[in-house]
Scaffold this active site. Structure first.
Site, PDB file in Angstrom:
ATOM      1  N   HIS A 174     -71.894  53.799   2.799  1.00  0.00           N
ATOM      2  CA  HIS A 174     -71.468  53.027   3.997  1.00  0.00           C
ATOM      3  C   HIS A 174     -70.002  54.046   3.411  1.00  0.00           C
ATOM      4  O   HIS A 174     -69.290  53.404   4.151  1.00  0.00           O
ATOM      5  CB  HIS A 174     -70.778  51.586   3.401  1.00  0.00           C
ATOM      6  CG  HIS A 174     -72.146  50.578   4.024  1.00  0.00           C
ATOM      7  ND1 HIS A 174     -72.270  50.736   5.632  1.00  0.00           N
ATOM      8  CD2 HIS A 174     -73.342  50.977   2.919  1.00  0.00           C
ATOM      9  CE1 HIS A 174     -73.779  49.971   5.588  1.00  0.00           C
ATOM     10  NE2 HIS A 174     -74.039  50.250   3.651  1.00  0.00           N
ATOM     11  N   ASP A 383     -61.879  57.089   5.679  1.00  0.00           N
ATOM     12  CA  ASP A 383     -62.454  55.645   6.007  1.00  0.00           C
ATOM     13  C   ASP A 383     -63.880  56.431   6.743  1.00  0.00           C
ATOM     14  O   ASP A 383     -64.426  56.841   7.340  1.00  0.00           O
ATOM     15  CB  ASP A 383     -62.289  54.798   6.834  1.00  0.00           C
ATOM     16  CG  ASP A 383     -62.035  53.224   7.185  1.00  0.00           C
ATOM     17  OD1 ASP A 383     -63.839  53.632   6.047  1.00  0.00           O
ATOM     18  OD2 ASP A 383     -61.778  52.417   7.180  1.00  0.00           O
TER      19      ASP A 383
END
Ligand code: ADQ
Length: 475
Positions: A174, A383
């Site tokens: 992720h 991110d």
């Protein structure tokens, strides 16, 4: 897009494996209540669980005050805790996962990456316990889907334990995967790569991360990769590597922002803030999210564009996370100092530049904020994807609004109609805020429409479908 009952059709039982449990405990007046978690990962994975014909969720047991029976009454699938010695937790979780892999994978090793003796061993032992628990319950034809950087070694431990070769193993990361130059600083890089290669399918959010992974596998393990087909040949197995960007549950966000009570709260919030234009920032309190740089950009904005003072306010929401790690405590203090500094400099009677809330908000209040905000300021320094950007877009599916998004978030690959900014450049971000504040409504709506087309097409169901069908591809 809806889930095409992929799992129902092929009748594979889904075993989902995460570090965190899909619920948390809340203490209300001394009584403990179990609530389903609302954070990014759980929200993303629940649709997969709910549509599987049979599903089991395996996780650590951070909330260990709770019995599995009481949990079972609150969540709609079977939950199994991995029980490991508590003395391993600090080294595995705060240590190796969050003080080594987290900063390294976000390319922020400078002040953040810290090795401590023994933590690697604790990480290995907990990963081994996860594999042991999976081995105890898995049966032929299961689909095991392992998530994230805390569990990179589990796929290979399952192979070492001779898991049934009919069982497919998927691994999804992720967070970003770093470049070879950074990854090679990790003394246990080869073990991490081999750990992940135990899976049949390794998924990343975007192609850059897959390419970094290929580079590391080739350079460190000297293994043959077929990049054009996304395949790696290792230990007589073929491993598929693919970029499958995660999406959000768009329909759910639409339901929230059409709810009359939420619209009323959003209106009330606007009245209370008073300013003509409201900017929002919503993040986990983490140094990768770029909150300090964002606040500096806002300060520069007020300095450079004084006519916008009183007209523009910001609400910054930050949910505390990893509070046991010193750097996170320091970051919290720095943010509070900077908010105080900016408000001290610019506030006037009846107008506060920044309203800062350091807590988790329930969905009602969170989506009222999304709905109320004219500008979503999402500027992580790095991110993997960033779901807040997508949630903000979905919350504005039938009205105006401007998304300012960091180029260094995975989401920037898809959301190209946002105003893209370099999150380290606070001067450019100040100018971007000015551009957003001045953007004509027609232009805002045109961009929002295009952004919404993307997130509706590539929603969370699309992600689950793609990952599942890739895991079962045989060509
Ligand atoms: P996170 O780093 O947790 O996820 P993100 O993708 O932004 O980051 O998800 C955060 C979630 O928490 C969002 O759904 C948001 O609504 C919610 N949230 C944030 N602040 C909140 C608050 N104060 N109150 C309530 N809810 C709040 C990791 C990776 C990301 C990747 C996701 C999913 O770091 O890059 O997008 O996994 O793969």
């Amino acid at each position: 897009m809806t889930l095409k009952n992929q799992n129902k059709q092929n009748l594979h039982r889904l075993i989902l494996v995460t570090n965190r449990e899909p619920f948390h405990c809340v203490d209300r007046d001394g009584k403990i209540y179990i609530e389903r978690s609302t954070g990014g990962l759980v929200t993303a994975l629940e649709p997969a669980m709910e549509h599987a014909h049979e599903a089991v969720w395996i996780s650590a047991n951070h909330e260990n005050a709770i019995s599995s029976e009481s949990v079972q009454q609150e969540i709609p699938y079977r939950w199994i805790a991995v029980n490991y010695d508590k003395s391993l937790h600090e080294g595995y979780y705060s240590g190796f996962s969050n003080r080594v892999l987290w900063p390294l994978f976000h390319s922020m090793i400078g002040n953040h990456m810290k090795f401590q003796i023994g933590e690697w061993n604790h990480y290995q032992e907990v990963n081994r316990e996860f594999a042991n628990t999976i081995m105890q319950i898995s049966k032929s034809d299961d689909f095991i889907w392992i998530h994230d950087y805390q569990l990179t070694l589990v796929p290979d431990f399952l192979r070492k334990r001779k898991i049934d070769p009919n069982i497919r193993i998927g691994f999804f990361l992720h967070i970003p995967f770093p470049s070879y130059d950074l990854f090679r600083t990790l003394p246990w890089g080869a073990e991490i790569l081999k750990g992940m290669l135990g899976a049949n399918l390794i998924g990343f959010h975007i192609n850059d991360y897959s390419q970094h992974f290929f580079n590391c596998v080739e350079a460190i393990l000297k293994i043959r990769c077929d990049r054009s087909r996304g395949l790696i040949y290792y230990e007589n197995r073929v491993i598929r590597v693919k970029a499958i960007p995660i999406g959000i549950n768009v329909v759910k966000v639409h339901e929230f922002v059409s709810d009359k009570a939420i619209i009323a709260s959003s209106k009330k919030l606007r009245e209370e803030i008073g300013a003509k234009c409201l900017i929002m920032g919503v993040d986990r309190l983490d140094y990768t999210k770029g909150i300090l740089k964002r606040l500096s950009a806002l300060e520069k904005f007020y300095e450079r564009y004084p006519k916008h003072r009183r007209q523009v306010s910001m609400i910054q929401l930050a949910v505390p996370s990893r509070t046991e790690i010193e750097q996170y405590q320091e970051l919290r203090e720095e943010i509070e100092r900077l908010v105080g500094h900016i408000n001290g400099l610019y506030a006037q009677p009846g107008w506060t530049p920044i309203t800062y809330m350091c807590r988790s908000l329930p969905p009602h209040d969170l989506f009222a904020l999304y709905h109320a905000a004219d500008i979503g300021l999402v500027t992580p320094l790095r991110d993997g994807m960033n779901l807040v950007a997508k949630e903000y877009v979905a919350a504005h599916h039938n009205n105006a609004g401007v998304l300012i998004l960091s180029e260094l978030a995975g989401a920037a690959e898809e959301l190209t109609d946002a105003i893209l900014v370099n999150p380290y450049d606070d001067n450019a971000m100040a100018d971007a805020i000015n551009t957003a504040v001045r953007m004509p409504l027609a232009e805002q709506k045109r961009r929002m429409k295009k952004l919404n087309e993307i997130i509706m097409h590539y929603d969370v169901y699309d992600w689950v479908n793609k990952f599942t069908s890739e895991a079962y591809r045989n060509d």
